[in-house]
Structure formats: C-alpha cells, structure tokens
Scaffold this motif. Sequence first.
Motif, short mmCIF file in Angstrom:
data_model
loop_
_atom_site.label_atom_id
_atom_site.label_comp_id
_atom_site.label_asym_id
_atom_site.label_seq_id
_atom_site.Cartn_x
_atom_site.Cartn_y
_atom_site.Cartn_z
N ASP A 264 34.82 32.42 25.72
CA ASP A 264 34.16 31.72 24.63
C ASP A 264 34.59 32.24 23.27
N GLN A 265 34.74 33.55 23.14
CA GLN A 265 35.16 34.12 21.87
C GLN A 265 36.57 33.67 21.50
N VAL A 266 37.47 33.67 22.47
CA VAL A 266 38.85 33.26 22.21
C VAL A 266 38.92 31.76 21.93
N VAL A 267 38.10 30.98 22.62
CA VAL A 267 38.05 29.54 22.36
C VAL A 267 37.67 29.28 20.90
N ASP A 268 36.64 29.97 20.41
CA ASP A 268 36.20 29.78 19.03
C ASP A 268 37.28 30.20 18.04
N ALA A 269 38.01 31.26 18.34
CA ALA A 269 39.01 31.77 17.40
C ALA A 269 40.27 30.91 17.37
N LEU A 270 40.73 30.45 18.52
CA LEU A 270 42.00 29.72 18.59
C LEU A 270 41.83 28.21 18.59
N GLY A 271 40.62 27.73 18.86
CA GLY A 271 40.41 26.29 18.89
C GLY A 271 41.00 25.62 20.11
N VAL A 272 41.31 26.39 21.14
CA VAL A 272 41.87 25.84 22.39
C VAL A 272 40.73 25.78 23.42
N PRO A 273 40.48 24.62 24.02
CA PRO A 273 39.34 24.51 24.93
C PRO A 273 39.47 25.43 26.14
N ALA A 274 38.33 25.80 26.70
CA ALA A 274 38.31 26.71 27.84
C ALA A 274 39.07 26.17 29.04
N PRO A 288 38.95 44.29 57.16
CA PRO A 288 38.07 44.70 58.27
C PRO A 288 38.30 46.14 58.71
N ASP A 289 39.52 46.68 58.48
CA ASP A 289 39.82 48.06 58.86
C ASP A 289 39.39 49.06 57.80
N GLY A 290 38.87 48.56 56.67
CA GLY A 290 38.44 49.45 55.62
C GLY A 290 39.46 49.70 54.54
N ASP A 291 40.68 49.17 54.68
CA ASP A 291 41.69 49.33 53.64
C ASP A 291 41.31 48.49 52.42
N ARG A 292 41.67 48.99 51.24
CA ARG A 292 41.33 48.28 50.00
C ARG A 292 42.62 47.89 49.28
N GLU A 293 42.66 46.64 48.83
CA GLU A 293 43.83 46.10 48.14
C GLU A 293 43.39 45.52 46.81
N LEU A 294 44.18 45.79 45.78
CA LEU A 294 43.91 45.21 44.46
C LEU A 294 44.58 43.85 44.38
N VAL A 295 43.82 42.81 44.05
CA VAL A 295 44.37 41.47 43.94
C VAL A 295 43.93 40.87 42.61
N ALA A 296 44.76 39.97 42.09
CA ALA A 296 44.44 39.24 40.86
C ALA A 296 44.14 37.79 41.22
N ALA A 297 43.01 37.29 40.77
CA ALA A 297 42.60 35.91 41.03
C ALA A 297 42.62 35.14 39.72
N LEU A 298 43.31 34.01 39.71
CA LEU A 298 43.45 33.21 38.50
C LEU A 298 42.69 31.90 38.64
N VAL A 299 41.78 31.63 37.71
CA VAL A 299 41.08 30.35 37.64
C VAL A 299 41.07 29.88 36.20
N ARG A 300 40.82 28.62 36.00
CA ARG A 300 40.73 28.09 34.64
C ARG A 300 39.55 28.71 33.91
N GLY A 301 39.65 28.75 32.60
CA GLY A 301 38.63 29.40 31.79
C GLY A 301 37.27 28.74 31.86
N ASP A 302 37.22 27.46 32.22
CA ASP A 302 35.94 26.76 32.31
C ASP A 302 35.42 26.73 33.75
N ARG A 303 36.03 27.49 34.64
CA ARG A 303 35.63 27.52 36.04
C ARG A 303 35.11 28.90 36.43
N SER A 304 34.41 28.96 37.56
CA SER A 304 33.94 30.22 38.11
C SER A 304 34.68 30.51 39.40
N LEU A 305 34.94 31.78 39.64
CA LEU A 305 35.59 32.19 40.88
C LEU A 305 34.57 32.19 42.01
#
Length: 571
Positions: A264-274, A288-305
Amino acid sequence: MRFSHLLAPTLREAPTGVEGSHRLMVRAGLLRRMAPGFYGYLPLGQRVVDRLAAAAIAALRAAGGQAVGIPSLRPVDPDGRVPAGPALRVKDTQGRRYALEGPAATLVTDLVRQALQSHRQLPVLLYQAGTEYRDHPGPGSGPLGGREGPVIAAWAFGLAEAWAASAEDTLAGVCRQVLDACRLDYRLADAAPVPGGPAARRELVALGVPGEAVLLACAGCGYAARPDVARNRTKPAAGPEGLPAPDAADGPRQVATPGLHTVDQVVDALGVPASRHIKTLLYLATSPDGDRELVAALVRGDRSLDLARLRRATGAVAAELAPADQVMELTGATVGSVGPVGLRGVRVLADPEVMALQDAVCGANVDDHHLVGVVPGRDFQPSEVVDLRTVSAGESCPACGAPLEERFGAVLGEVARWGTGVSRTAGATVADGTGAQRPLALVSCRLSLAAVAAAIVEQHHDAEGIVWPPPAAPFDAVVIPINYGAPDQRRAADEVYGSLARAGLDVLLDDRPVSAGVKFKDGDLIGFPVRVVLGPRTLAQDQAELVVRSGGHRTLVPLAEVADHVRAILA
C-alpha cells in the motif's frame, strides 16, 4: 410390521443440548446417543441406513460391482507409520499397534494382489458395506460428528490411465444416483489430496448442513471446490490507460522508496496499482522428514498467499515465514524490499497471475528501493509456476465465468483417484499383454450413510417433523385406522395393509390403542411418505384418505385402488 410391535420411542421434546438434524432424529425414535461421539440406531433409524445401503449396492452392482469383506482392523506399518486419515489407533494385549479405520484402500489392494491372476480380469470393481471410524469427533452434531458410522466403500482397479478417468466418472455416478434419489442439494467439489492418500479427490458436500466444509461454488454451471484448490481465471493486470508494455530490450529501473515497506505504501508513492506489484514472500517449508527448505513465493500485490497451496507445492507439512536475519542473509535486504530479480540460492514459486504481468513493480533486494518495469520471464525465471494465491467469493468461475459464491455444508463422502502409488507399495502388479509387469491403478469412492441420513433430515423437514424422500424412508406408507378396535376399521385396515404388502411396499400398520391425533403426530414426526387413513366416514363410502407427507396433499380413493395410488405417489 405393526406399530404395536415396533420399538419406536418418539418424543414430543428432544433432550437438552441436542440440535439440528440430531434433534429430529432423536424425537422420531431413529437413534440415541450412547456416549459422546457414539450413536445407536433404533429399528426405524437402522431401516433408513439399510435402505440407503441397498440403493448404493444396487447402483454398484449395476456398474458391475462385486461384494468383498475387508477387515476394519489393520496392523500399523513396521516402521511406525500410521494410515493417512482419521483412523483410530489401538493396541492389543501384547502391545502391537493397529489402526481401526473401516474399509481401507491398502487392505483391498493387498487382497487383489493375492487374488489377481491375469490382466484379462481387469478392470474389476469391488465394494463393501462396512463401518468407518474416526480418531476424533467429526464436525457437526449428532451422527455428522460421530466417531463410528455405517459406510459404503468401493474400489476400482485397472491399468490404462484413460480407464481411471472413466472409473472415476462411474463411481461419481453411483454416488450421484443415491444422493439424487434422496433429493439432496449437494455439490461434487474438488478437494485437496491427503498426504499418504489419494493424489486427487472430490468431496460430496451437502449444502446448508452444519459441518466443516466451506466451498466456492458456481450457481451457473455447478462447478465447486474447496477454497485451497479452487481454480481461477487468470487475467493480465491492466496497466495505466495508454501505457505500452516495456520493450523487450529494456530492463527494469531501480527507484528509491525510502521507508516504504508495504504494498500500500509503495502504491501511494509510485501511483502503480497493487495488481501490478509482485509480492515476494520467503518461507521455511518443513518436509515430512523434518528437513527445512527456504522457498520464495510470488503473488500479485493485491492477492493473498494460500499457505495450503504453498505446502502442497513444496511437499511440506508446515510452512512459516522466514526470520528477518535469514531474509537479510539471502537477499541483502530487509523484508519489504525483497524481489525475485537476481534472487539466487532459493527455489522460486510463482503464481500464474505473476507471470501474466507486463510492467510490474517489485522489491530490488536493496533496502529502500524497488524495481519498476519488471517483466516476468524476461527479468527472472521462477523454478515453478503453480497456483499459490487465495481464491475468494465473487471471482469468476473457471468453467463459465459466473461469480463464485461461498457455500457451507457437510461432507457425505468422496471420490478419489489414487494412481498407482498404493499398488506399488503393496507390490500389486500384473503382466500386461506384452508380458511387462505393471502396477494397478486405483479409483475409489466412499459414502457415509450416517451423514447422508442426517443431511436428508437437515434438508427435508418442517415444523411437524421429518419429510423423508421415498427411497430413504423407513417405511413407504403407514396405514392409520382411526380406531383399530372397531371391527369394520380393523377388517379394512388389515385388507389395505395386505394389499400394500403384496404390491411390494414396506408398510406399517398403526394398530396402537391411542388417539388418532397421536397417530397423526407420530406419522408426521417420523415422516412416512404416505399416510393411509381409514375412518367411519371414509369407510362408509368404501374409500380411504391418502395424505402425502411432502406438501400435505389429500385425496380420497377407493379401497380396492389404494395400492395403485400409493405406488404412483412413490414413483
């Protein structure tokens, strides 16, 4: 059957704390609670269950099904793994562990493995009327939340993938045939796969019945799905009017966004919709084995993951936001300035809507800076493109485009496609026409008869009691003489009762020495589809009064034609 011989303890008021369909089922003398989560069926209730089971079995036999008997108790795997799903866990006196779960796909697969001799015996459809068990009370009150209940389960085995799709349609058709005959308002809804269970499944959900199921459903075409698997119509986000898409030769531009860390802050500053922003969310996914992996999830700014989708995409049993220090170590930036361009050393999952953007904004992986003019596919390539975002009511149906509506209900059963995983584990293979050993493909269905009965009561009742659809009613009709002690009424009632029985109908004769009002009230409470009333005035005209429970229509018919008229009403 005579009412005077029937154990049917009807109640004018239900015990306190009893709600919904359970309330009517107790008042109508169908069942009683034995302990929290456990219910005993009285004769009327058992007749309902038996009629539902008979309808399902008839449909399965018509599809070529054969009955088998599978143990409800199965040993827990030697490595300590327990079956997928809500099975009860028990120990015997030697400390050996078992799962009490009712008809299980693993056991029937092992049975087929031992019995199958040739691929020419395939496909084969097997079924069982059994009992299912839960390790915890289910959602809803009464039988809907019971820890034990009657169930019909069926399993189809074959080889070809095309066959699996046809078998799934067949089993879904069997379930639909039963539920349609019971006039239930339900949906066959896409549902998430179960870890260790089927790879794809659809749930049969009765709408408006208290339960845990939340659906996104289309009133136009009938599409329905759980929110965490609902599909959506991906549309490119519209940019500012008249703004051309960036040239392929151009690259993204870095712009300063001091102190701006939310969309929301970036939308207001740049005028580009979410809708043209890319949110980059870093999660720690636990396997399931307890190992942990770092992953990046990309969604649109107006959506929820949708975390459930992320867990399925990564095969994780849990996922939580990565701590700030780990985000800084990977990207060189704080949360709020992270983006996919130049991101290394991490698996990147992108929602299809992100890949449809043409002129996007995202974090620059530099504190207090963002990138504009980003084109997915040109400026970054995700590891995978997979549905990640939450789908909400009001969005367009993926099948027809009509708005999706949020609906609530109770799960009655499921149709599931297991693939060949269960057969591979069990060693259930067969030589095909070329002599090569191939694992069996499995498709299954399950229908909880207790849940179906409760859903019927929930959807089909009025102020007087239950209104059973004929296929599920404990009796097709009840014969009510106003005064069975009067010789002429006794004679006529016995004759009508006999004619209905000879016509192949399940009929109850109310021969109790109680008032007509009590008989009528009990008849409406229990919900017999047709009431045949015999009294002095109707018998003086050699007639009987027929009262249809659904709608209350009344008509006088000659005594000799009662059976024909009742059969016509029930048809």
